[in-house]
Design a protein around this motif. Sequence first.
Motif, PDB file in Angstrom:
ATOM      1  N   ARG A  18     -15.016  -4.880  -7.700  1.00 42.35           N
ATOM      2  CA  ARG A  18     -15.703  -3.809  -6.973  1.00 42.35           C
ATOM      3  C   ARG A  18     -14.723  -2.905  -6.239  1.00 42.35           C
ATOM      4  N   ALA A  19     -13.587  -3.460  -5.831  1.00 43.10           N
ATOM      5  CA  ALA A  19     -12.572  -2.652  -5.142  1.00 43.10           C
ATOM      6  C   ALA A  19     -11.775  -1.791  -6.111  1.00 43.10           C
ATOM      7  N   GLY A  20     -11.885  -2.108  -7.429  1.00 44.34           N
ATOM      8  CA  GLY A  20     -11.192  -1.278  -8.408  1.00 44.34           C
ATOM      9  C   GLY A  20     -10.178  -2.002  -9.272  1.00 44.34           C
ATOM     10  N   ARG A  39      -7.525   3.130  -4.369  1.00 46.68           N
ATOM     11  CA  ARG A  39      -8.600   3.804  -5.114  1.00 46.68           C
ATOM     12  C   ARG A  39      -9.207   4.929  -4.280  1.00 46.68           C
ATOM     13  N   GLY A  40      -9.324   4.724  -2.975  1.00 47.50           N
ATOM     14  CA  GLY A  40      -9.852   5.777  -2.111  1.00 47.50           C
ATOM     15  C   GLY A  40      -8.964   6.999  -2.079  1.00 47.50           C
ATOM     16  N   ALA A  69     -15.436  -9.196  -5.707  1.00 51.28           N
ATOM     17  CA  ALA A  69     -14.912  -8.280  -4.690  1.00 51.28           C
ATOM     18  C   ALA A  69     -13.712  -7.514  -5.230  1.00 51.28           C
ATOM     19  N   ILE A  90      -7.514  -6.961  -1.214  1.00 48.94           N
ATOM     20  CA  ILE A  90      -8.736  -6.180  -1.449  1.00 48.94           C
ATOM     21  C   ILE A  90      -8.672  -4.857  -0.694  1.00 48.94           C
ATOM     22  N   GLU A  91      -8.223  -4.906   0.544  1.00 48.21           N
ATOM     23  CA  GLU A  91      -8.138  -3.673   1.339  1.00 48.21           C
ATOM     24  C   GLU A  91      -7.071  -2.738   0.782  1.00 48.21           C
ATOM     25  N   LEU A 137      -6.192  -2.470  -2.315  1.00 45.05           N
ATOM     26  CA  LEU A 137      -6.774  -1.881  -3.516  1.00 45.05           C
ATOM     27  C   LEU A 137      -7.803  -0.813  -3.172  1.00 45.05           C
ATOM     28  N   LYS A 138      -8.634  -1.071  -2.181  1.00 46.02           N
ATOM     29  CA  LYS A 138      -9.624  -0.073  -1.756  1.00 46.02           C
ATOM     30  C   LYS A 138      -8.941   1.212  -1.295  1.00 46.02           C
ATOM     31  N   ARG A 139      -7.847   1.065  -0.564  1.00 43.10           N
ATOM     32  CA  ARG A 139      -7.141   2.254  -0.069  1.00 43.10           C
ATOM     33  C   ARG A 139      -6.491   3.027  -1.216  1.00 43.10           C
ATOM     34  N   GLU A 192       0.836  -1.205   0.000  1.00 41.39           N
ATOM     35  CA  GLU A 192       0.000   0.000   0.000  1.00 41.39           C
ATOM     36  C   GLU A 192       0.869   1.253   0.000  1.00 41.39           C
TER      37      GLU A 192
END
Length: 222
Positions: free
Chosen positions: A92-94, A67-68, A89, A60-61, A63-65, A37
């Motif tokens: 959806r996370a990007g 994209r966020g 999933a 997944i987390e 990737l979410k961070r 990350e």
Amino acid sequence: MKVLVVEDDRDLAAQIAAALTQAGYTVESAHDGETGEFLGATETVGAAVLDLGLPGIDGIEVLKRWRGAGLTFPVLILTARDAWSDKVAGFRAGADDYVLKPFRMEEVTLRLSTLIRRAAGHATAELAAGALMLDTATGLATLDGMPLRLTAFEGKLLRYLMLHKGRVVSRTELSEHMYDRDADRDFRSMEVVIGRLRRKIGEARVETRRGEGYRLLPVDPE
């Protein structure tokens, strides 16, 4: 082009890095979610290969961070999971694409090349700037139909300039994609390589914008 590989299996990560390096990419590696990350958020990255089953923060987390935080580079996810819900999933996370383990290294390099090319707005594997052509799948560059003999570094530079033809690319941007994080980034050495590349593809094909950077002409120079 710099690619970030986030994979906790160090042997597999080394194999992926070797395949991508052979394909002409600069590679940074991480073996856990926190480091992955951080590198994705702080390094100039053109794309990422991301395992979902990471220690610490899972893929997944991570990737979410990314994209966020507004990071839009293409992400190819790797997973040994075959459940449709895991793939959903990831998307959806990007994520932009996925590969199921076990896989062939050729599939990773080709899928990643496609994602990078499409992110830069190119629909096919062949990039063209007038009579100058580059096949991103094979790395073969030709001028007027004749193959060009390029060093690995010249090939990296040409790929990046071809992907962004018509746009002024700063020396800093080029250095961030051409060199590893710990490498000594010498602008003078890069200018020497740019000079060699110019002689091979035509002096007028690469413009120098003083104080700005370089621009590969999208058409043949007059």
